[in-house]
Scaffold this active site. Structure first.
Site, PDB file in Angstrom:
ATOM      1  N   HIS A  52      30.054 -91.543  18.553  1.00 45.16           N
ATOM      2  CA  HIS A  52      30.494 -91.374  17.512  1.00 45.16           C
ATOM      3  C   HIS A  52      29.727 -90.725  16.122  1.00 45.16           C
ATOM      4  O   HIS A  52      30.382 -89.666  15.585  1.00 45.16           O
ATOM      5  CB  HIS A  52      31.030 -92.713  17.018  1.00 45.16           C
ATOM      6  CG  HIS A  52      32.267 -92.236  15.362  1.00 45.16           C
ATOM      7  ND1 HIS A  52      33.634 -92.473  15.317  1.00 45.16           N
ATOM      8  CD2 HIS A  52      31.660 -92.353  14.037  1.00 45.16           C
ATOM      9  CE1 HIS A  52      34.085 -92.519  14.774  1.00 45.16           C
ATOM     10  NE2 HIS A  52      33.119 -92.281  13.966  1.00 45.16           N
ATOM     11  N   GLU A  53      28.855 -90.846  15.955  1.00 44.86           N
ATOM     12  CA  GLU A  53      28.200 -90.949  14.816  1.00 44.86           C
ATOM     13  C   GLU A  53      27.686 -89.696  14.409  1.00 44.86           C
ATOM     14  O   GLU A  53      27.080 -88.540  13.827  1.00 44.86           O
ATOM     15  CB  GLU A  53      27.173 -91.668  13.980  1.00 44.86           C
ATOM     16  CG  GLU A  53      27.925 -93.237  13.650  1.00 44.86           C
ATOM     17  CD  GLU A  53      28.693 -93.476  12.636  1.00 44.86           C
ATOM     18  OE1 GLU A  53      28.577 -92.142  11.453  1.00 44.86           O
ATOM     19  OE2 GLU A  53      29.700 -94.184  12.373  1.00 44.86           O
ATOM     20  N   HIS A  55      28.970 -87.140  13.850  1.00 44.58           N
ATOM     21  CA  HIS A  55      29.276 -86.855  12.461  1.00 44.58           C
ATOM     22  C   HIS A  55      27.796 -86.406  12.145  1.00 44.58           C
ATOM     23  O   HIS A  55      27.969 -85.058  10.598  1.00 44.58           O
ATOM     24  CB  HIS A  55      29.416 -88.249  11.454  1.00 44.58           C
ATOM     25  CG  HIS A  55      30.590 -89.107  11.564  1.00 44.58           C
ATOM     26  ND1 HIS A  55      32.340 -87.925  10.794  1.00 44.58           N
ATOM     27  CD2 HIS A  55      31.497 -90.167  11.816  1.00 44.58           C
ATOM     28  CE1 HIS A  55      33.166 -88.712  11.131  1.00 44.58           C
ATOM     29  NE2 HIS A  55      33.051 -89.950  12.001  1.00 44.58           N
TER      30      HIS A  55
END
Length: 434
Positions: free
Chosen positions: A24-25, A28
């Site tokens: 997920h990170e 980003h």
């Protein structure tokens, strides 16, 4: 041995959880760097740092509590009245304790003026915030499809488990035959438990939902049913009758309390592990997405039952909200089930995929401090700027999301309270699998 397998299952789930958070990170991080935004930190977990290493301008690390993660981007908010610029973590929980402006100002370095998050076009900021949840969606889809098409899933088959003795309308909710009930077409045709139906009316069938649809579409018709019985193919002739049966959802599942009149043969299909085609897998993935959205919408209505399960004597509903602790416990139970190891692996993968799907849907809520809240802020800024341009008015400038931080604190507080409630329920009255 059972305790050891339980611990192993929990460890495997925690590893899967950590990979999901890091993935997920990474969404980003990669898009932020793509658009030239400086990212001082990339962390998996919260609390004390267990390990970290600096590569270039970014510190990469693992923290002790695997309940989330974050990246830190400079200039998440536009300058305040005093001219200071703020950083912002992508983590909703860490965001509560950060001073949105002052602490961020201390992280600025000479030359960062052109590398601030808020200075990027709204569509770029939207991509950066969407990339995290989107990575979870990608992982969920890939794992779901992979498991369904390779390991297979528990599903109804074209093998006969039980033959009905008579014809009973589904809404009557009885199993015993009355003297006035006619014999079931399957019984009259000579269908037996253990028969595997391989063709219906001359057409080869391997999928239960297709066979079910064919039977229901032919009331009043005489059909030839080809079965495999003790290694031999046998042709049976059945006269399908029109009967009241449960409505189906298009995948062989039944809709509770809904009935239709359709063709009726009269047997119960056996269940087994069935590999799904790509089309079937995509259909099931779509159904899972729909169910996930419905579960998210109905979440507030489940809180009273969750409270009773945590602090009262009420039983825990099987579809009750479950947190990371509860999911880890279920992961441990998976490895204690008396099923083949391949199916244990498949169930664990499905559990991790379900977590990623939930993470995607939850983060897309248009509420700060979630990713969806920042996406909504970027969309609102874009709308304001385009409207001003069309009306030939001055550019209103960046939308100051920092003004919504009081709302973000309230939302984060509600999330924390809900998380604590789920945690207590997961400990004292957990969801269990059979």
């Amino acid at each position: 041995m059972t305790t050891l397998m339980m611990i192993l299952g929990i460890v495997v789930f925690v590893i899967g959880l950590g990979i999901s958070i890091a993935w997920h990170e990474l969404g980003h991080l990669s898009t932020a760097k793509l658009f030239g935004i400086r990212v001082p930190q990339y962390m998996v977990g919260f609390g004390p740092t267990l390990w970290s290493r600096k590569r270039g301008e970014t510190e990469y690390g693992i923290k002790a509590i695997p309940l989330g993660g974050y990246i830190r981007m400079i200039g998440m908010f536009p300058p305040g009245p005093d001219g200071k610029v703020e950083a912002r973590s992508t983590s909703p929980w860490r965001g509560m304790i950060e001073d949105a402006r002052a602490q961020s100002f201390e992280e600025l370095r000479p030359g960062d003026e052109e590398r601030l998050f808020y200075t990027r076009a709204p569509w770029k900021r939207g991509i950066v915030m969407f990339a995290g949840p989107f990575m979870n969606l990608i992982l969920a889809v890939v794992v779901f499809l992979g498991v369904m098409m390779t390991f297979g899933i528990q599903d109804q088959t074209t093998t006969v488990s039980k033959v009905s003795d008579c014809v009973i309308q589904q809404s009557e909710n009885r199993t015993k035959c009355a003297s006035s009930d006619p014999a079931a077409p399957a019984k009259a045709a000579g269908l037996k438990a253990g028969d595997k139906i391989v063709a219906f009316d001359g057409k080869s069938v391997t999928d239960w939902s297709v066979l079910q649809s064919d039977i229901r579409a032919n009331p009043g018709k005489d059909v030839t049913i080809t079965v495999e019985r003790k290694g031999q193919k046998v042709d049976l002739t059945a006269h399908l009758i029109k009967n009241q049966v449960s409505k189906v959802d298009g995948q062989g599942g039944y809709v509770e309390g809904k009935y239709v009149y359709a063709g009726f043969l009269g047997f119960t299909p056996a269940t087994g592990i069935v590999q799904q085609s790509f089309g079937q897998s995509v259909d099931r993935m779509g159904t899972m997405m729909e169910n996930g959205v419905e579960s998210l919408v109905s979440l507030p209505g489940k809180i009273p039952a969750l409270w009773d399960a945590a602090f009262g004597n009420a039983p825990r509903d099987p579809d009750s909200p479950m947190g990371v602790v509860g999911a880890a416990r279920v992961g441990g139970e998976v490895f204690t089930l008396d099923i083949p190891a391949s199916q244990q692996v498949a169930m664990m993968l499905l559990l991790v995929a379900g977590f990623n799907l939930s993470l995607f849907l939850f983060n897309m809520l248009p509420l700060l401090p979630l990713d969806g809240g920042h996406i909504a802020g970027a969309a609102w800024e874009s709308l304001r700027r385009h409207t001003a341009k069309l009306l030939r008015r001055p550019d209103p400038g960046p939308f100051d999301v920092a003004k919504l931080m009081p709302v973000a604190y309230v939302v984060a507080g509600i999330f924390i309270c809900f998380t604590v409630l789920v945690l207590i329920a997961d400990v004292v009255n957990p969801v269990k699998i059979s």
